[in-house]
Design a protein around this motif. Structure first.
Motif, PDB file in Angstrom:
ATOM      1  N   ARG A  38      -2.925  10.969   3.266  1.00  0.00           N
ATOM      2  CA  ARG A  38      -2.080  10.204   1.665  1.00  0.00           C
ATOM      3  C   ARG A  38      -2.805   9.133   1.808  1.00  0.00           C
ATOM      4  NH1 ARG A  38       0.463  14.561  -1.298  1.00  0.00           N
ATOM      5  NH2 ARG A  38       0.641  16.361   0.531  1.00  0.00           N
ATOM      6  N   GLY A  39      -2.506   8.216   2.856  1.00  0.00           N
ATOM      7  CA  GLY A  39      -3.102   6.817   3.062  1.00  0.00           C
ATOM      8  C   GLY A  39      -2.141   5.728   2.979  1.00  0.00           C
ATOM      9  N   GLU A  75       4.781  11.907  -7.990  1.00  0.00           N
ATOM     10  CA  GLU A  75       4.378  12.552  -8.943  1.00  0.00           C
ATOM     11  C   GLU A  75       4.335  14.141  -8.852  1.00  0.00           C
ATOM     12  OE1 GLU A  75       2.392  13.014 -12.989  1.00  0.00           O
ATOM     13  OE2 GLU A  75       3.624  10.524 -11.913  1.00  0.00           O
ATOM     14  N   ALA A  76       3.315  13.457  -6.990  1.00  0.00           N
ATOM     15  CA  ALA A  76       2.647  15.326  -6.763  1.00  0.00           C
ATOM     16  C   ALA A  76       3.689  16.570  -6.874  1.00  0.00           C
ATOM     17  CB  ALA A  76       2.021  14.977  -6.093  1.00  0.00           C
ATOM     18  N   PHE A  77       5.373  15.670  -6.235  1.00  0.00           N
ATOM     19  CA  PHE A  77       6.009  16.649  -5.425  1.00  0.00           C
ATOM     20  C   PHE A  77       7.482  16.137  -6.565  1.00  0.00           C
ATOM     21  CE2 PHE A  77       3.696  16.096  -1.522  1.00  0.00           C
ATOM     22  CZ  PHE A  77       3.359  17.403  -1.771  1.00  0.00           C
ATOM     23  N   ASN A 103       0.624  -1.292   0.075  1.00  0.00           N
ATOM     24  CA  ASN A 103       0.204   0.060   0.075  1.00  0.00           C
ATOM     25  C   ASN A 103       0.735   1.182  -0.181  1.00  0.00           C
ATOM     26  OD1 ASN A 103      -2.497   1.593   1.003  1.00  0.00           O
ATOM     27  ND2 ASN A 103      -1.118   2.199   2.524  1.00  0.00           N
ATOM     28  N   ASN A 104       1.821   1.453   1.031  1.00  0.00           N
ATOM     29  CA  ASN A 104       3.222   2.481   1.158  1.00  0.00           C
ATOM     30  C   ASN A 104       3.484   2.508  -0.319  1.00  0.00           C
ATOM     31  OD1 ASN A 104       1.815   2.661   3.737  1.00  0.00           O
ATOM     32  ND2 ASN A 104       3.271   2.089   4.639  1.00  0.00           N
ATOM     33  N   ALA A 105       4.000   1.521  -1.119  1.00  0.00           N
ATOM     34  CA  ALA A 105       4.991   1.634  -2.416  1.00  0.00           C
ATOM     35  C   ALA A 105       3.660   2.984  -3.142  1.00  0.00           C
ATOM     36  CB  ALA A 105       4.898   0.813  -3.134  1.00  0.00           C
ATOM     37  N   ARG A 106       2.369   2.767  -3.541  1.00  0.00           N
ATOM     38  CA  ARG A 106       1.728   2.737  -4.539  1.00  0.00           C
ATOM     39  C   ARG A 106       1.424   4.273  -3.614  1.00  0.00           C
ATOM     40  NH1 ARG A 106      -2.542  -1.777  -3.633  1.00  0.00           N
ATOM     41  NH2 ARG A 106      -1.188  -3.241  -5.350  1.00  0.00           N
ATOM     42  N   CYS A 107       1.369   4.737  -2.902  1.00  0.00           N
ATOM     43  CA  CYS A 107       1.023   5.994  -1.787  1.00  0.00           C
ATOM     44  C   CYS A 107       2.126   7.322  -1.934  1.00  0.00           C
ATOM     45  CB  CYS A 107       0.938   6.122  -0.651  1.00  0.00           C
ATOM     46  SG  CYS A 107      -0.877   5.504  -0.020  1.00  0.00           S
ATOM     47  N   PHE A 108       3.537   5.913  -2.038  1.00  0.00           N
ATOM     48  CA  PHE A 108       4.880   6.430  -2.028  1.00  0.00           C
ATOM     49  C   PHE A 108       5.436   7.281  -3.920  1.00  0.00           C
ATOM     50  CE2 PHE A 108       9.650   6.336  -2.647  1.00  0.00           C
ATOM     51  CZ  PHE A 108       9.932   7.179  -1.990  1.00  0.00           C
ATOM     52  N   LEU A 109       4.549   6.103  -4.562  1.00  0.00           N
ATOM     53  CA  LEU A 109       4.489   7.008  -6.208  1.00  0.00           C
ATOM     54  C   LEU A 109       3.992   8.556  -6.392  1.00  0.00           C
ATOM     55  CD1 LEU A 109       4.194   3.293  -8.230  1.00  0.00           C
ATOM     56  CD2 LEU A 109       6.761   4.919  -7.315  1.00  0.00           C
ATOM     57  N   ALA A 110       2.507   8.437  -5.717  1.00  0.00           N
ATOM     58  CA  ALA A 110       1.734   9.308  -5.626  1.00  0.00           C
ATOM     59  C   ALA A 110       2.312  10.575  -5.536  1.00  0.00           C
ATOM     60  CB  ALA A 110       0.183   8.894  -5.351  1.00  0.00           C
ATOM     61  N   ILE A 111       3.179  10.641  -3.919  1.00  0.00           N
ATOM     62  CA  ILE A 111       4.100  11.795  -3.853  1.00  0.00           C
ATOM     63  C   ILE A 111       5.074  11.738  -4.629  1.00  0.00           C
ATOM     64  CG2 ILE A 111       5.565  12.461  -1.690  1.00  0.00           C
ATOM     65  CD1 ILE A 111       4.159  11.246   0.083  1.00  0.00           C
TER      66      ILE A 111
END
Length: 200
Positions: free
Chosen positions: A157-158, A112-114, A102-110
């Protein structure tokens, strides 16, 4: 390093791998996203355990967690998770293994955002390490206002297993906080490296 060097009071210098971790990694400012994902994953795995328990398993974690490539870990499916849960080389806790994916997916989203996870996490200390004055074991803290803020934001952020205590340990490990004791030889060495890293 000579064993005559003064080091932090929490260190068991009789364990060579623990000694190497203290002398070479702990508290050194880190900006490499793959390493940051490794640390945040291992810190989450540590919850309720000693760091040394996880440190001993780190080489195997690197092997079965795709070298801590967040993009690959994010694609782990339920079958892969079940396989991991049978592996004695890691902490076989379902919630922790599922959290890593789960955190890997959230990590990728961060990312992408930052632009990078490093850019995101260093915002919580305004881009410069916090240097504390640790005279003895009683001076170590478990959390800070910065770890509170980062923990809260990661949860929003999940992310899972990112309480303030875990995040403060992450901040210590990644050099966002320099918590080497005043008599530890690494404290000043790391401070002296800040200008070279553009952190002076």
């Amino acid at each position: 390093m000579s064993d005559s060097q003064q080091r932090c009071p929490w260190l068991d210098a009789g364990k060579p791998d623990y000694l190497a971790y203290h002398d070479q990694e702990w508290g050194v400012p880190l900006f490499d996203d793959q390493k940051l994902f490794e640390f945040i994953t291992l810190e989450a795995a540590q919850a309720g355990l000693s760091w040394y328990t996880v440190l001993k398993k780190r080489p195997h974690y690197r092997q079965v967690f795709a070298g801590f490539d967040a993009g690959q870990v994010a694609r782990f499916d339920s079958a892969r998770i079940e396989q991991l849960l049978q592996d004695p080389g890691i902490i076989r806790n379902r919630l922790k293994v599922e959290a890593a994916v789960n955190n890997a997916r959230c990590f990728l989203a961060i990312q992408e955002a930052f632009g990078s996870f490093a850019d995101y996490q260093w915002r919580f200390v305004d881009g410069r390490p916090l240097v504390n004055c640790i005279r003895g074991p009683g001076d170590y803290r478990a959390t800070s206002k910065e770890s509170d803020a980062m923990s809260k934001d990661l949860k929003q952020r999940g992310f899972k297993f990112v309480g303030s205590t875990i995040i403060y340990a992450h901040m210590q490990a990644c050099g966002m906080v320099n918590d080497h004791s005043l008599n530890c030889f690494r404290r000043q060495q790391i401070i002296d490296s800040y200008p070279v890293l553009g952190l002076g």
